[in-house]
Design a protein around this motif. Sequence first.
Motif, PDB file in Angstrom:
ATOM      1  N   SER A  31       0.842  -1.195   0.000  1.00 48.84           N
ATOM      2  CA  SER A  31       0.000   0.000   0.000  1.00 48.84           C
ATOM      3  C   SER A  31       0.875   1.243   0.000  1.00 48.84           C
ATOM      4  CB  SER A  31      -0.945   0.003   1.202  1.00 48.84           C
ATOM      5  OG  SER A  31      -0.217   0.088   2.402  1.00 48.84           O
ATOM      6  N   VAL A  32       0.330   2.317  -0.549  1.00 51.12           N
ATOM      7  CA  VAL A  32       1.049   3.591  -0.650  1.00 51.12           C
ATOM      8  C   VAL A  32       0.156   4.684  -0.094  1.00 51.12           C
ATOM      9  CG1 VAL A  32       2.102   5.257  -2.219  1.00 51.12           C
ATOM     10  CG2 VAL A  32       2.244   2.825  -2.727  1.00 51.12           C
ATOM     11  N   ARG A  33       0.772   5.524   0.727  1.00 51.96           N
ATOM     12  CA  ARG A  33       0.071   6.687   1.263  1.00 51.96           C
ATOM     13  C   ARG A  33       0.912   7.907   0.932  1.00 51.96           C
ATOM     14  NH1 ARG A  33      -3.869   7.379   5.348  1.00 51.96           N
ATOM     15  NH2 ARG A  33      -3.795   9.470   6.203  1.00 51.96           N
ATOM     16  N   THR A  34       0.312   8.869   0.239  1.00 54.69           N
ATOM     17  CA  THR A  34       1.059  10.057  -0.168  1.00 54.69           C
ATOM     18  C   THR A  34       1.321  10.950   1.033  1.00 54.69           C
ATOM     19  OG1 THR A  34      -0.889  11.391  -0.631  1.00 54.69           O
ATOM     20  CG2 THR A  34      -0.047  10.025  -2.429  1.00 54.69           C
ATOM     21  N   SER A  35       2.188  11.907   0.821  1.00 58.89           N
ATOM     22  CA  SER A  35       2.505  12.830   1.904  1.00 58.89           C
ATOM     23  C   SER A  35       1.505  13.976   1.976  1.00 58.89           C
ATOM     24  CB  SER A  35       3.912  13.395   1.705  1.00 58.89           C
ATOM     25  OG  SER A  35       3.976  14.073   0.472  1.00 58.89           O
ATOM     26  N   ALA A  36       0.549  14.026   1.062  1.00 65.57           N
ATOM     27  CA  ALA A  36      -0.441  15.096   1.070  1.00 65.57           C
ATOM     28  C   ALA A  36      -1.300  15.019   2.327  1.00 65.57           C
ATOM     29  CB  ALA A  36      -1.321  14.986  -0.178  1.00 65.57           C
ATOM     30  N   GLU A  40      -5.167   9.404   1.455  1.00 66.48           N
ATOM     31  CA  GLU A  40      -5.685   8.066   1.675  1.00 66.48           C
ATOM     32  C   GLU A  40      -4.718   7.040   1.098  1.00 66.48           C
ATOM     33  OE1 GLU A  40      -9.676   7.384   0.539  1.00 66.48           O
ATOM     34  OE2 GLU A  40     -10.364   9.293   1.323  1.00 66.48           O
ATOM     35  N   SER A  41      -4.778   5.846   1.641  1.00 62.40           N
ATOM     36  CA  SER A  41      -3.914   4.778   1.143  1.00 62.40           C
ATOM     37  C   SER A  41      -4.504   4.183  -0.126  1.00 62.40           C
ATOM     38  CB  SER A  41      -3.767   3.683   2.194  1.00 62.40           C
ATOM     39  OG  SER A  41      -3.046   4.151   3.283  1.00 62.40           O
ATOM     40  N   ALA A  42      -3.612   3.698  -0.983  1.00 62.77           N
ATOM     41  CA  ALA A  42      -4.017   3.004  -2.198  1.00 62.77           C
ATOM     42  C   ALA A  42      -3.380   1.627  -2.199  1.00 62.77           C
ATOM     43  CB  ALA A  42      -3.570   3.790  -3.427  1.00 62.77           C
ATOM     44  N   LEU A  43      -4.111   0.651  -2.692  1.00 57.08           N
ATOM     45  CA  LEU A  43      -3.573  -0.700  -2.838  1.00 57.08           C
ATOM     46  C   LEU A  43      -2.781  -0.720  -4.139  1.00 57.08           C
ATOM     47  CD1 LEU A  43      -6.747  -2.749  -1.853  1.00 57.08           C
ATOM     48  CD2 LEU A  43      -4.799  -2.110  -0.410  1.00 57.08           C
ATOM     49  N   ALA A  44      -1.472  -0.579  -4.025  1.00 49.32           N
ATOM     50  CA  ALA A  44      -0.631  -0.404  -5.197  1.00 49.32           C
ATOM     51  C   ALA A  44      -0.343  -1.705  -5.930  1.00 49.32           C
ATOM     52  CB  ALA A  44       0.681   0.258  -4.796  1.00 49.32           C
ATOM     53  N   ALA A  66       9.097   6.476  -7.173  1.00 51.45           N
ATOM     54  CA  ALA A  66      10.126   7.524  -7.091  1.00 51.45           C
ATOM     55  C   ALA A  66      10.605   7.957  -8.476  1.00 51.45           C
ATOM     56  CB  ALA A  66      11.300   7.045  -6.253  1.00 51.45           C
ATOM     57  N   ALA A  67      10.650   7.035  -9.422  1.00 55.39           N
ATOM     58  CA  ALA A  67      11.096   7.359 -10.778  1.00 55.39           C
ATOM     59  C   ALA A  67      10.067   8.177 -11.555  1.00 55.39           C
ATOM     60  CB  ALA A  67      11.404   6.076 -11.544  1.00 55.39           C
ATOM     61  N   ARG A  68       8.821   8.166 -11.089  1.00 56.50           N
ATOM     62  CA  ARG A  68       7.761   8.834 -11.837  1.00 56.50           C
ATOM     63  C   ARG A  68       7.125  10.021 -11.124  1.00 56.50           C
ATOM     64  NH1 ARG A  68       8.676   3.955 -13.065  1.00 56.50           N
ATOM     65  NH2 ARG A  68       8.343   3.089 -15.114  1.00 56.50           N
ATOM     66  N   HIS A  69       7.439  10.194  -9.868  1.00 54.81           N
ATOM     67  CA  HIS A  69       6.821  11.295  -9.127  1.00 54.81           C
ATOM     68  C   HIS A  69       7.853  11.956  -8.222  1.00 54.81           C
ATOM     69  CE1 HIS A  69       4.316  13.499  -6.317  1.00 54.81           C
ATOM     70  NE2 HIS A  69       3.360  13.407  -7.209  1.00 54.81           N
ATOM     71  N   ARG A  70       8.079  13.256  -8.432  1.00 54.30           N
ATOM     72  CA  ARG A  70       9.039  13.976  -7.605  1.00 54.30           C
ATOM     73  C   ARG A  70       8.581  13.956  -6.147  1.00 54.30           C
ATOM     74  NH1 ARG A  70       9.139  19.956  -8.082  1.00 54.30           N
ATOM     75  NH2 ARG A  70       9.471  20.256  -5.889  1.00 54.30           N
ATOM     76  N   TRP A  75       6.962   8.996   0.301  1.00 58.73           N
ATOM     77  CA  TRP A  75       5.638   8.517   0.652  1.00 58.73           C
ATOM     78  C   TRP A  75       5.767   7.288   1.550  1.00 58.73           C
ATOM     79  CZ3 TRP A  75       2.820   8.667  -4.720  1.00 58.73           C
ATOM     80  CH2 TRP A  75       2.710   9.989  -5.126  1.00 58.73           C
ATOM     81  N   ARG A  76       4.692   6.947   2.198  1.00 61.50           N
ATOM     82  CA  ARG A  76       4.695   5.795   3.104  1.00 61.50           C
ATOM     83  C   ARG A  76       4.315   4.538   2.321  1.00 61.50           C
ATOM     84  NH1 ARG A  76       0.490   3.878   7.366  1.00 61.50           N
ATOM     85  NH2 ARG A  76       1.775   2.376   8.474  1.00 61.50           N
ATOM     86  N   PHE A  77       5.212   3.581   2.323  1.00 62.72           N
ATOM     87  CA  PHE A  77       4.984   2.296   1.663  1.00 62.72           C
ATOM     88  C   PHE A  77       4.918   1.227   2.743  1.00 62.72           C
ATOM     89  CE2 PHE A  77       7.086   5.065  -1.279  1.00 62.72           C
ATOM     90  CZ  PHE A  77       6.455   4.829  -2.479  1.00 62.72           C
ATOM     91  N   SER A  78       3.858   0.438   2.739  1.00 61.62           N
ATOM     92  CA  SER A  78       3.709  -0.598   3.752  1.00 61.62           C
ATOM     93  C   SER A  78       2.934  -1.768   3.169  1.00 61.62           C
ATOM     94  CB  SER A  78       2.998  -0.035   4.991  1.00 61.62           C
ATOM     95  OG  SER A  78       1.709   0.439   4.651  1.00 61.62           O
TER      96      SER A  78
END
Length: 108
Positions: A31-36, A40-44, A66-70, A75-78
């Motif tokens: 899952s990924v949670r942006t720093s915004a 909300e978390s997304a099931l990546a 990281a390669a596609r988004h500055r 971000w939180r990856f778990s």
Amino acid sequence: MRSIPTHSASIVTALPTRTKPTGNAVGFYVSVRTSARMAESALALGPFCDRDSAHGCVPLVRAFVAARHRGGEWWRFSVTRVTVGPGRTLPAGTLNDLIPEAGAGLAA
């Protein structure tokens, strides 16, 4: 010191027991949670059969983002566990088609 009375065992047997629901599907996701703020978390990526398989793909997802988004490397990856009810299927991760290297570890 006082000892526990022997008749206390009968109290335990009188308590109702919980039964696990059957037929539920369980999957593990990266899952990924942006720093915004209020993100909300997304099931990546997923579902995986076990937590360890999902956890092993966290660096892969982190590098992909990281390669596609500055700033994406911050971000939180778990790993998240998802359970769905009987007759329902587990959702596909949003990056499943974009990260083919993880395809072998995904649950069918």
